[in-house]
Design an enzyme around this catalytic site. Structure first.
Site, PDB file in Angstrom:
ATOM      1  N   CYS A  49      -5.262  12.047  12.219  1.00  0.00           N
ATOM      2  CA  CYS A  49      -5.945  10.757  12.075  1.00  0.00           C
ATOM      3  C   CYS A  49      -5.865  10.109  13.465  1.00  0.00           C
ATOM      4  O   CYS A  49      -5.240  10.651  14.380  1.00  0.00           O
ATOM      5  CB  CYS A  49      -5.256   9.912  11.009  1.00  0.00           C
ATOM      6  SG  CYS A  49      -3.725   9.198  11.571  1.00  0.00           S
ATOM      7  N   ARG A  81      -8.395  -0.907   4.752  1.00  0.00           N
ATOM      8  CA  ARG A  81      -7.586   0.125   4.112  1.00  0.00           C
ATOM      9  C   ARG A  81      -6.213  -0.421   3.723  1.00  0.00           C
ATOM     10  O   ARG A  81      -5.579   0.069   2.803  1.00  0.00           O
ATOM     11  CB  ARG A  81      -7.380   1.324   5.057  1.00  0.00           C
ATOM     12  CG  ARG A  81      -8.656   2.054   5.409  1.00  0.00           C
ATOM     13  CD  ARG A  81      -8.365   3.313   6.174  1.00  0.00           C
ATOM     14  NE  ARG A  81      -7.474   4.187   5.412  1.00  0.00           N
ATOM     15  CZ  ARG A  81      -7.137   5.402   5.822  1.00  0.00           C
ATOM     16  NH1 ARG A  81      -7.571   5.865   6.970  1.00  0.00           N
ATOM     17  NH2 ARG A  81      -6.343   6.163   5.091  1.00  0.00           N
ATOM     18  N   ASP A 106       4.593   0.603  11.913  1.00  0.00           N
ATOM     19  CA  ASP A 106       3.357   0.006  11.394  1.00  0.00           C
ATOM     20  C   ASP A 106       3.137  -1.417  11.870  1.00  0.00           C
ATOM     21  O   ASP A 106       2.024  -1.933  11.779  1.00  0.00           O
ATOM     22  CB  ASP A 106       3.351   0.024   9.861  1.00  0.00           C
ATOM     23  CG  ASP A 106       3.234   1.430   9.328  1.00  0.00           C
ATOM     24  OD1 ASP A 106       3.471   1.630   8.122  1.00  0.00           O
ATOM     25  OD2 ASP A 106       2.936   2.337  10.128  1.00  0.00           O
ATOM     26  N   ARG A 158      -0.306  14.271  12.704  1.00  0.00           N
ATOM     27  CA  ARG A 158       0.200  14.137  11.338  1.00  0.00           C
ATOM     28  C   ARG A 158       0.485  15.489  10.664  1.00  0.00           C
ATOM     29  O   ARG A 158      -0.064  15.836   9.641  1.00  0.00           O
ATOM     30  CB  ARG A 158      -0.765  13.320  10.480  1.00  0.00           C
ATOM     31  CG  ARG A 158      -1.262  12.036  11.084  1.00  0.00           C
ATOM     32  CD  ARG A 158      -0.208  11.002  11.346  1.00  0.00           C
ATOM     33  NE  ARG A 158       0.388  10.447  10.150  1.00  0.00           N
ATOM     34  CZ  ARG A 158      -0.106   9.434   9.447  1.00  0.00           C
ATOM     35  NH1 ARG A 158      -1.258   8.914   9.817  1.00  0.00           N
ATOM     36  NH2 ARG A 158       0.505   8.979   8.369  1.00  0.00           N
ATOM     37  N   LYS A 207       0.853  -1.206   0.000  1.00  0.00           N
ATOM     38  CA  LYS A 207       0.000   0.000   0.000  1.00  0.00           C
ATOM     39  C   LYS A 207       0.883   1.247   0.000  1.00  0.00           C
ATOM     40  O   LYS A 207       0.635   2.178  -0.754  1.00  0.00           O
ATOM     41  CB  LYS A 207      -0.871   0.001   1.250  1.00  0.00           C
ATOM     42  CG  LYS A 207      -1.572   1.328   1.528  1.00  0.00           C
ATOM     43  CD  LYS A 207      -2.456   1.289   2.745  1.00  0.00           C
ATOM     44  CE  LYS A 207      -1.725   1.525   4.018  1.00  0.00           C
ATOM     45  NZ  LYS A 207      -1.378   2.921   4.316  1.00  0.00           N
ATOM     46  N   ASN A 208       1.901   1.257   0.830  1.00  0.00           N
ATOM     47  CA  ASN A 208       2.687   2.483   1.001  1.00  0.00           C
ATOM     48  C   ASN A 208       3.707   2.716  -0.104  1.00  0.00           C
ATOM     49  O   ASN A 208       4.410   3.725  -0.089  1.00  0.00           O
ATOM     50  CB  ASN A 208       3.341   2.511   2.384  1.00  0.00           C
ATOM     51  CG  ASN A 208       2.309   2.642   3.485  1.00  0.00           C
ATOM     52  OD1 ASN A 208       1.143   2.945   3.217  1.00  0.00           O
ATOM     53  ND2 ASN A 208       2.696   2.369   4.710  1.00  0.00           N
ATOM     54  N   ILE A 212       7.466   7.119  16.931  1.00  0.00           N
ATOM     55  CA  ILE A 212       7.086   7.803  15.695  1.00  0.00           C
ATOM     56  C   ILE A 212       5.775   8.565  15.824  1.00  0.00           C
ATOM     57  O   ILE A 212       5.696   9.755  15.502  1.00  0.00           O
ATOM     58  CB  ILE A 212       7.001   6.800  14.510  1.00  0.00           C
ATOM     59  CG1 ILE A 212       8.300   5.995  14.372  1.00  0.00           C
ATOM     60  CG2 ILE A 212       6.649   7.533  13.214  1.00  0.00           C
ATOM     61  CD1 ILE A 212       9.517   6.800  13.962  1.00  0.00           C
TER      62      ILE A 212
HETATM   63  C1  EPZ Z   1       4.116   6.957   6.135  1.00  0.00           C
HETATM   64  O1  EPZ Z   1       3.345   7.968   6.744  1.00  0.00           O
HETATM   65  C2  EPZ Z   1       3.207   5.740   6.050  1.00  0.00           C
HETATM   66  N1  EPZ Z   1       2.036   6.043   5.235  1.00  0.00           N
HETATM   67  C3  EPZ Z   1       2.769   5.334   7.454  1.00  0.00           C
HETATM   68  O2  EPZ Z   1       1.999   4.138   7.320  1.00  0.00           O
HETATM   69  C4  EPZ Z   1       4.013   5.028   8.283  1.00  0.00           C
HETATM   70  O3  EPZ Z   1       3.619   4.705   9.598  1.00  0.00           O
HETATM   71  C5  EPZ Z   1       4.933   6.251   8.303  1.00  0.00           C
HETATM   72  O4  EPZ Z   1       5.265   6.630   6.940  1.00  0.00           O
HETATM   73  C6  EPZ Z   1       6.225   5.986   9.049  1.00  0.00           C
HETATM   74  O5  EPZ Z   1       6.893   4.914   8.478  1.00  0.00           O
HETATM   75  C7  EPZ Z   1       2.151   6.002   3.884  1.00  0.00           C
HETATM   76  O6  EPZ Z   1       3.208   5.768   3.341  1.00  0.00           O
HETATM   77  C8  EPZ Z   1       0.897   6.268   3.108  1.00  0.00           C
HETATM   78  P1  EPZ Z   1       6.170  10.370   8.264  1.00  0.00           P
HETATM   79  P2  EPZ Z   1       3.901   9.508   6.763  1.00  0.00           P
HETATM   80  O7  EPZ Z   1       6.025  11.618   7.491  1.00  0.00           O
HETATM   81  O8  EPZ Z   1       4.589   9.798   5.515  1.00  0.00           O
HETATM   82  C9  EPZ Z   1       6.253  13.587  11.756  1.00  0.00           C
HETATM   83  C10 EPZ Z   1       0.150   2.732   7.677  1.00  0.00           C
HETATM   84  O9  EPZ Z   1      -0.332   2.200   8.701  1.00  0.00           O
HETATM   85  N2  EPZ Z   1       6.112  14.588  10.674  1.00  0.00           N
HETATM   86  O10 EPZ Z   1       7.412   9.558   8.126  1.00  0.00           O
HETATM   87  O11 EPZ Z   1       2.787  10.384   7.192  1.00  0.00           O
HETATM   88  C11 EPZ Z   1       4.942  12.864  12.011  1.00  0.00           C
HETATM   89  O12 EPZ Z   1       4.138  13.571  12.927  1.00  0.00           O
HETATM   90  C12 EPZ Z   1       0.608   4.174   7.723  1.00  0.00           C
HETATM   91  O13 EPZ Z   1       0.309   2.136   6.574  1.00  0.00           O
HETATM   92  C13 EPZ Z   1       6.222  15.933  11.003  1.00  0.00           C
HETATM   93  O14 EPZ Z   1       6.418  16.306  12.162  1.00  0.00           O
HETATM   94  O15 EPZ Z   1       4.951   9.390   7.964  1.00  0.00           O
HETATM   95  C14 EPZ Z   1       5.383  11.560  12.598  1.00  0.00           C
HETATM   96  O16 EPZ Z   1       5.634  11.742  13.976  1.00  0.00           O
HETATM   97  C15 EPZ Z   1       0.397   4.825   9.072  1.00  0.00           C
HETATM   98  N3  EPZ Z   1       6.084  16.850  10.008  1.00  0.00           N
HETATM   99  C16 EPZ Z   1       6.709  11.281  11.898  1.00  0.00           C
HETATM  100  O17 EPZ Z   1       7.129  12.540  11.333  1.00  0.00           O
HETATM  101  C17 EPZ Z   1       5.857  16.486   8.705  1.00  0.00           C
HETATM  102  O18 EPZ Z   1       5.763  17.374   7.827  1.00  0.00           O
HETATM  103  C18 EPZ Z   1       6.625  10.229  10.810  1.00  0.00           C
HETATM  104  O19 EPZ Z   1       5.862  10.736   9.791  1.00  0.00           O
HETATM  105  C19 EPZ Z   1       5.736  15.118   8.408  1.00  0.00           C
HETATM  106  C20 EPZ Z   1       5.876  14.185   9.405  1.00  0.00           C
END
Ligand code: EPZ
Length: 417
Positions: A116, A397, A305, A121, A22-23, A327
């Site tokens: 979410c 999902r 995840d 996020r 998915k990701n 995370i």
């Molecule tokens: C991706 O989310 C995945 N989703 C998530 O999978 C996964 O848990 C996550 O990466 C971490 O591996 C998809 O790929 C669609 P991040 P993403 O930006 O990109 C902070 C699932 O269950 N952050 O790496 O949103 C944020 O708050 C989903 O399949 C900021 O502070 O993750 C978090 O604490 C859930 N500012 C951390 O970084 C930003 O601008 C990780 O977020 C962006 C992120």
């Protein structure tokens, strides 16, 4: 809304061909916006989030059709640059389209994705990076208005190796002017898959999988045919389901090299493996041991995840396990439901202490987010008696037809409306 009804106690054994990731497919579908020709994406899992992404593409004017596990996108008729508020709220990961839309259309309008169940996020890293690439961004009335005369290459240092921000920068800079360097980039395998797809379209990107990614902007990108990588999180979930029930599992179409931290954690619990090129055979010959400390980290650390399905696994392991979720700030919502099934778990902030218990009991439980729902399925498969899981729309999902795969491995599971 449907429910999953599971009678636990049956060893989950058999062979599963793991679905596409998915990701990986979500950012790759977003990348098709950058192409001047049709793109053929194979091994696309049948998931609610993929269906929603198809709607985003259609909302932009792309033609999208699915033929089995292949999605064909024709972006030549693209005419829009906005994503509806409804779709953004339904699937906040649509923010991944922002870089691609503004690179293709020189403007983009999306509503704030919002949080979410697992956390706020924020997208500050995304927006700061796009501004560094020459995108003018105004945030007002809950919307993000972007426009640019041209995307200009730049050095971008991410404060945190955000997966989404890394992907948005790659998508925005692929057709930009000049060189973009991402420092402290996310290193997830899905980022490597996105680089492979963009390069198949004619992009010039290197370094994905390391902390520094180089993007040399090109004028145009052509169509491509591409195979999505296997879903390492779904694979790990099925390993947990088999391990907690004392089964024997053979996973086909997996990438063991993407799952090192996961397999190490299972080995430390006493699980044994035969590893092939794209195959993992798992067997259990002793009671499960606890994981003294498990800390979720950006790749190649232990993936957030799979934290909740592995917590379910640890509820029946001997000894005490301590999980630290570094995370996301709210990723323990499955704990209450596992406790309802007889687990012994105490949460303090981002830490959870899991004391192994001799058994879990079936109960009525509620999934409140995708991976927490998967954790409830893992627990239910081992619990004594019947468990009813509502909130299956969350599970759907990320897990393609979960009951079909588990039924093929002897599970007593059915979906009831
Ligand atoms: C991706 O989310 C995945 N989703 C998530 O999978 C996964 O848990 C996550 O990466 C971490 O591996 C998809 O790929 C669609 P991040 P993403 O930006 O990109 C902070 C699932 O269950 N952050 O790496 O949103 C944020 O708050 C989903 O399949 C900021 O502070 O993750 C978090 O604490 C859930 N500012 C951390 O970084 C930003 O601008 C990780 O977020 C962006 C992120």
């Amino acid at each position: 809304m449907s429910r999953l009804v599971i009678e636990g106690g049956v060893p989950i054994s058999g062979e599963i061909v793991v679905q596409g990731a998915k990701n990986a497919v979500l950012p790759i579908l977003a990348a098709t916006v950058l192409s001047d020709e049709e793109c053929v994406i194979k091994n696309c899992p049948k998931l609610r989030d993929v269906d929603k992404t198809d709607l985003v593409l259609e909302g932009l004017g792309c033609k999208v059709r699915r033929e089995g596990d292949t999605v064909i996108v024709n972006p030549t008729s693209i005419c829009g640059c906005s994503i509806s508020e409804g779709l953004m709220r339904e699937m906040r990961s649509s923010i991944i389209f922002l870089g691609a839309i503004v690179a293709r259309c020189s403007e983009a309008v999306v509503s704030m994705p919002g949080g979410c169940p697992i956390g706020l996020r924020p997208i500050d890293l995304h927006l700061k990076a796009l501004r560094d690439l020459g995108v003018e961004i105004i945030e007002e009335h809950g919307y993000i208005y972007c426009r640019t005369a041209e995307i200009r290459g730049n050095d971008i240092h991410l404060d945190f190796p955000s997966v989404g921000a890394t992907e948005n920068i790659m998508l925005a800079a692929a057709r930009g002017k000049g060189i973009t360097t991402i420092i402290n980039a996310a290193r997830e395998p899905e980022i490597v898959n996105l680089e492979c797809f963009l390069n198949a379209m004619g992009a010039k990107i290197s370094g994905a999988g390391t902390g520094v990614i180089y993007i040399e902007g090109v004028e145009r990108l052509h169509g491509a045919e591409f195979m999505i990588m296997p879903d390492r999180i779904v694979a790990a979930t099925y390993l947990a389901a088999s391990a907690i029930t004392g089964g024997e599992m053979c996973l086909k179409s997996v990438e063991p090299k993407d799952m090192v931290a996961i397999l190490k954690a299972l080995e430390n619990m006493g699980v044994e493996f035969d590893i092939g090129k794209n195959e993992i055979i798992q067997h259990i010959n002793r009671p499960l041991r606890n994981i003294p400390i498990l800390r979720t980290m950006p790749y190649p650390g232990f993936p957030t995840d799979i934290q909740s399905p592995f917590m379910a696994l640890c509820t029946l392991a001997s000894g005490t396990s301590v999980f630290i979720e570094t995370i996301f700030e709210n990723r323990f919502q499955h704990v209450d439901e596992l406790v309802r099934m007889g687990a012994d778990i105490k949460v303090d902030g981002r830490s959870a202490v899991i004391r192994g218990v001799p058994k879990l009991q079936g109960a009525n439980v509620v999934a409140r987010e995708l991976r927490g729902g998967a954790a409830l399925v893992v627990a239910a498969l081992a619990a004594e008696g019947i468990t009813t899981i509502s909130g299956t729309e969350y599970i759907d999902r990320g897990y393609e037809n979960i009951e079909k795969y588990l039924l093929a491995c002897n599970a007593k599971i059915e979906r009831r409306c």
